[in-house]
Design a protein around this motif. Structure first.
Motif, mmCIF file in Angstrom:
data_model
loop_
_atom_site.group_PDB
_atom_site.id
_atom_site.type_symbol
_atom_site.label_atom_id
_atom_site.label_comp_id
_atom_site.label_asym_id
_atom_site.label_seq_id
_atom_site.Cartn_x
_atom_site.Cartn_y
_atom_site.Cartn_z
ATOM 1 N N GLY A 1 0.821 -1.214 0.000
ATOM 2 C CA GLY A 1 0.000 0.000 0.000
ATOM 3 C C GLY A 1 0.846 1.251 0.000
ATOM 4 O O GLY A 1 1.974 1.262 -0.515
ATOM 5 N N LYS A 2 0.300 2.310 0.596
ATOM 6 C CA LYS A 2 0.967 3.606 0.577
ATOM 7 C C LYS A 2 0.692 4.271 1.922
ATOM 8 O O LYS A 2 -0.442 4.224 2.421
ATOM 9 C CB LYS A 2 0.339 4.432 -0.557
ATOM 10 C CG LYS A 2 1.051 5.729 -0.859
ATOM 11 C CD LYS A 2 0.485 6.336 -2.153
ATOM 12 C CE LYS A 2 1.054 7.695 -2.452
ATOM 13 N NZ LYS A 2 0.693 8.753 -1.520
ATOM 14 N N THR B 1 10.594 -4.825 3.369
ATOM 15 C CA THR B 1 10.435 -4.772 1.911
ATOM 16 C C THR B 1 9.015 -4.350 1.541
ATOM 17 O O THR B 1 8.182 -4.115 2.412
ATOM 18 C CB THR B 1 10.675 -6.159 1.263
ATOM 19 O OG1 THR B 1 9.667 -7.038 1.753
ATOM 20 C CG2 THR B 1 12.030 -6.728 1.581
ATOM 21 N N GLY B 2 8.769 -4.291 0.256
ATOM 22 C CA GLY B 2 7.419 -4.007 -0.233
ATOM 23 C C GLY B 2 7.291 -2.587 -0.748
ATOM 24 O O GLY B 2 8.204 -1.775 -0.595
ATOM 25 N N PRO B 3 6.138 -2.280 -1.348
ATOM 26 C CA PRO B 3 5.934 -0.977 -1.985
ATOM 27 C C PRO B 3 6.184 0.220 -1.050
ATOM 28 O O PRO B 3 6.726 1.237 -1.478
ATOM 29 C CB PRO B 3 4.467 -1.013 -2.426
ATOM 30 C CG PRO B 3 4.122 -2.464 -2.503
ATOM 31 C CD PRO B 3 5.011 -3.186 -1.557
ATOM 32 N N VAL B 4 5.785 0.089 0.220
ATOM 33 C CA VAL B 4 5.998 1.219 1.135
ATOM 34 C C VAL B 4 7.495 1.486 1.298
ATOM 35 O O VAL B 4 7.944 2.638 1.291
ATOM 36 C CB VAL B 4 5.335 0.949 2.514
ATOM 37 C CG1 VAL B 4 5.891 1.869 3.597
ATOM 38 C CG2 VAL B 4 3.824 1.124 2.395
ATOM 39 N N ASN C 1 3.008 -9.772 6.547
ATOM 40 C CA ASN C 1 2.484 -8.829 5.568
ATOM 41 C C ASN C 1 1.622 -7.790 6.279
ATOM 42 O O ASN C 1 0.759 -8.150 7.073
ATOM 43 C CB ASN C 1 1.609 -9.564 4.539
ATOM 44 C CG ASN C 1 2.465 -10.461 3.661
ATOM 45 O OD1 ASN C 1 3.323 -9.983 2.927
ATOM 46 N ND2 ASN C 1 2.253 -11.764 3.766
ATOM 47 N N TYR C 2 1.896 -6.533 6.022
ATOM 48 C CA TYR C 2 1.076 -5.477 6.611
ATOM 49 C C TYR C 2 0.619 -4.517 5.523
ATOM 50 O O TYR C 2 1.348 -4.266 4.568
ATOM 51 C CB TYR C 2 1.876 -4.692 7.663
ATOM 52 C CG TYR C 2 2.356 -5.540 8.812
ATOM 53 C CD1 TYR C 2 1.453 -6.156 9.667
ATOM 54 C CD2 TYR C 2 3.729 -5.718 9.031
ATOM 55 C CE1 TYR C 2 1.901 -6.948 10.717
ATOM 56 C CE2 TYR C 2 4.181 -6.506 10.079
ATOM 57 C CZ TYR C 2 3.267 -7.113 10.928
ATOM 58 O OH TYR C 2 3.701 -7.893 11.952
ATOM 59 N N ASP C 3 -0.564 -3.964 5.712
ATOM 60 C CA ASP C 3 -1.068 -2.965 4.785
ATOM 61 C C ASP C 3 -0.674 -1.579 5.311
ATOM 62 O O ASP C 3 -1.241 -1.100 6.306
ATOM 63 C CB ASP C 3 -2.596 -3.105 4.677
ATOM 64 C CG ASP C 3 -3.191 -2.075 3.731
ATOM 65 O OD1 ASP C 3 -2.426 -1.190 3.247
ATOM 66 O OD2 ASP C 3 -4.408 -2.141 3.476
ATOM 67 N N GLY C 4 0.305 -0.961 4.642
ATOM 68 C CA GLY C 4 0.835 0.318 5.102
ATOM 69 C C GLY C 4 -0.200 1.430 5.125
ATOM 70 O O GLY C 4 -0.127 2.348 5.951
ATOM 71 N N SER C 5 -1.215 1.349 4.250
ATOM 72 C CA SER C 5 -2.208 2.439 4.201
ATOM 73 C C SER C 5 -3.048 2.497 5.471
ATOM 74 O O SER C 5 -3.660 3.513 5.783
ATOM 75 C CB SER C 5 -3.134 2.294 2.999
ATOM 76 O OG SER C 5 -2.807 1.180 2.226
ATOM 77 N N LYS C 6 -3.063 1.371 6.216
ATOM 78 C CA LYS C 6 -3.910 1.340 7.431
ATOM 79 C C LYS C 6 -3.136 1.773 8.676
ATOM 80 O O LYS C 6 -3.715 1.857 9.758
ATOM 81 C CB LYS C 6 -4.444 -0.083 7.637
ATOM 82 C CG LYS C 6 -5.337 -0.578 6.522
ATOM 83 C CD LYS C 6 -6.498 -1.395 7.097
ATOM 84 C CE LYS C 6 -7.507 -1.779 6.032
ATOM 85 N NZ LYS C 6 -7.138 -3.032 5.349
#
Ligand code: SF4
Lengths: 174, 429
Positions: B177-178, B209-212, B272-277
């Motif tokens: 996410g973002k 790692t990841g998009p964030v 795995n974590y959702d950065g937008s949250k």
């Protein structure tokens, strides 16, 4: 020093922070605790009388993440100075682990030690053989011994005397 | 089988084709051909006997010496003046062969972990050692470097160039996410700490790692890696971006080889974590691992705010504070100490007007270094309550043991300084 110890067990919990439970940081940083007598402050925030009660050769057993927080080695020195011969824990903080070897404080990382050793039990630990006998309960545990060079560092009393040896043997660039 | 970035860096550093978790390896500094060791005044002071010995350094050209590790001479409760210590130690190191340009003086320095990057001692794909008591040397994981502090092994290491390591296992943290505006790298780390707890990564490496992470600045990455020890980790690390490689290419002529985790590298766990949250996070006293979403503690009154330390005080943090404080004032009852991490950083953001914005808002700007993190300049008095972007909140860490320390991002600290109570920074952006 042969890496064999026999002593009574003192049990402490999980997540002992080097700067709080093991040695009070503020007092140390303010110069109220000198490195030479930091042993008198060992575990002072958990058990103020610990340093008085502990006997030379006793064994400290801790839970998970022993020595967490910063990499302040006065904690390792405090434990060594107050007379503890060896620390056994379910797991160690990484900095505490390294600093123990550096100051020559024998340690053993062993899952299940909290179940195996209770306060007041008498333990016999052999770092070279990788064995722990509980003389009180008659039970025994095994662990993987350190590689030879780490055993040697502990045997000579830490990294400083070990460096003396390396330099004297011409093993490093002068 | 693929390897992780840390396994590749360590293998290269010890001259092996590969290393595996659990292995003990021996390191010889003669393999590294650029300055990569930083030492400072406090180290030698704590080892009185260091100087009484007939000493030689294994290689003086690999060592940089800085005043304190904290970039100052102002130590609370110190019995001798650190200026004298510095003079004595720098003379002594000079005798041992350390060149003048490798002995740094006030005005060219900062907190040592900021210096490691600014002075290009810590390079992507390589190793960097702090020959002091300084666990936050792991901060350089943010640029894809394996940083380690020698602590109690420092004197032996400086004499022999020899040390050992245990190769750690790696845990992968994939952040998708973002991030919301006002949520910083710091918040991502504290969020993870809240999820896995203080024992979640003992003696392991946290690979972020990841998009964030891909879009996160070098400053944010360093903040996260700096704090990795509070989950028990050996270090945090991030695969370096092109921007980071370019930063070092512009700063040093030394050849370096960045390392990256293989696609099929082995991790003992993946989260795995959702950065937008992720919301702004606040750690509450007295423990380092009591992490809350900001809404749980919003409104808690504060008397002090501090922005700085190795976990913060970089360009991005200073800019964020200025963005929030522009045209506003620090609450009349709050002392807001801002200590930039390094002279370079302070100078860069000064050119953008950041420092004058902060001064206009009523901040107290200190000389670059560690600032209040270990209780320098304006240590907390009895019963004061501080919100800070520094490293830890243990009782007594920043002054009196009765003072309360809350930890948050630079954005949260700045917003809270305006209102005199813990405040969600998003309302000011
Ligand atoms: S800022 Fe704090 S934690 Fe970081 S190096 Fe300085 S004193 Fe240590």
């Amino acid at each position: 020093m042969a890496l064999k110890f026999k002593g009574n067990v003192w049990v402490f919990g999980d997540n002992l922070d080097v700067d709080y439970e093991i040695v009070p940081f503020r007092k140390f940083d303010a110069g109220l605790i000198k490195l030479e007598d930091v042993g008198n402050w060992c575990m002072a925030n958990v058990d103020p009388d610990f340093a008085k009660k502990v006997k030379k050769g006793d064994i400290m057993v801790a839970g998970t993440n022993m020595g967490c927080g910063h990499d302040h080695f006065q904690a390792n020195l405090a434990i060594k100075q107050c007379g503890i011969a060896c620390v056994i824990a379910e797991s160690f903080d990484r900095n505490f682990f390294r600093n123990s070897i550096a100051v020559g404080l024998p340690i053993v990382e062993l899952k299940g030690i909290n179940e195996f050793a209770k306060a007041g039990n008498e333990l016999e630990v052999d770092l070279h053989a990788g064995t722990i006998n509980n003389l009180t309960t008659g039970k025994a545990l095994k662990f993987t011994p350190f590689p030879d060079f780490l055993q040697e560092i502990l045997e000579v009393g830490g990294m400083d005397p070990y460096a003396d040896k390396l330099v004297a043997a011409g093993k490093v660039k002068k | 089988m693929g390897k992780t970035i840390i396994e590749k860096i360590m293998a290269k550093a010890v001259g092996k084709s590969e290393v595996s978790p659990g292995e003990y390896v021996q390191f010889s500094a003669s393999r590294i051909d650029h300055p990569f060791i930083l030492t400072g005044t406090d180290m030698s002071e704590r080892f009185g006997k260091w100087k009484s010995q007939d000493w030689t350094l294994f290689d003086p050209s690999k060592i940089i010496f800085a005043p304190e590790h904290c970039g100052s001479y102002t130590r609370v409760g110190s019995t001798t003046t650190n200026r004298e210590n510095h003079r004595r130690n720098s003379n002594w190191l000079k005798q041992l062969g350390v060149a003048d340009e490798n002995i740094l003086e006030l005005g060219r320095i900062g907190n040592c972990h900021h210096l490691a990057v600014e002075k290009a001692l810590a390079l992507p794909g390589s190793v960097y050692f702090s020959a002091m008591t300084d666990g936050h040397a792991i901060t350089v994981g943010g640029v894809g470097c394996f940083g380690s502090c020698m602590s109690a092994s420092a004197p032996a290491f400086l004499r022999t160039g020899w040390t050992w390591f245990r190769v750690p296992e790696s845990i992968k943290f994939n952040i998708t996410g973002k991030l919301q505006d006002g949520v910083m790298g710091r918040d991502v780390y504290e969020y993870i700490l809240g999820q896995i707890g203080p024992t979640g990564a003992i003696y392991q490496v946290m690979e972020f790692t990841g998009p964030v992470m891909d879009s996160m600045s070098m400053d944010g990455r360093q903040s996260m890696c700096c704090l990795a020890m509070f989950t028990g980790a050996k270090t945090g690390i991030v695969n370096p971006s092109q921007g980071i490689i370019d930063f070092f290419k512009a700063r040093t002529k030394v050849h370096f080889e960045p390392q990256y985790s293989d696609k099929d590298a082995k991790y003992i766990k993946t989260y795995n974590y959702d950065g937008s949250k992720i919301e702004p996070q606040v750690v509450v006293p007295p423990d380092r691992h009591l992490v809350h979403n900001i809404k749980d503690v919003e409104g808690t009154p504060v008397t002090n705010a501090f922005l700085g330390s190795c976990a913060s005080g970089r360009d991005e943090d200073l800019r964020m504070a200025a963005r929030i404080l522009k045209g506003r004032k620090v609450h009349p009852k709050v002392l807001f100490n801002i200590t930039p991490g390094s002279t370079d950083s302070m100078s860069r953001v000064d050119k953008e007007g950041v420092i004058s914005t902060l001064l206009d808002a009523g901040c107290f700007i200190c000389a670059p270094g560690c600032g209040m993190c270990p209780g320098f300049y304006t240590p907390l008095a009895k019963n004061e309550v501080c919100i800070t972007s520094s490293t830890t909140n243990l009782p007594g860490r920043m002054g009196d043991e009765s003072a309360q320390v809350y930890l948050g991002s630079a954005a949260t600290v700045a917003a809270s300084a305006i209102e005199g109570k813990i405040t969600d920074p998003r309302k000011y952006l």
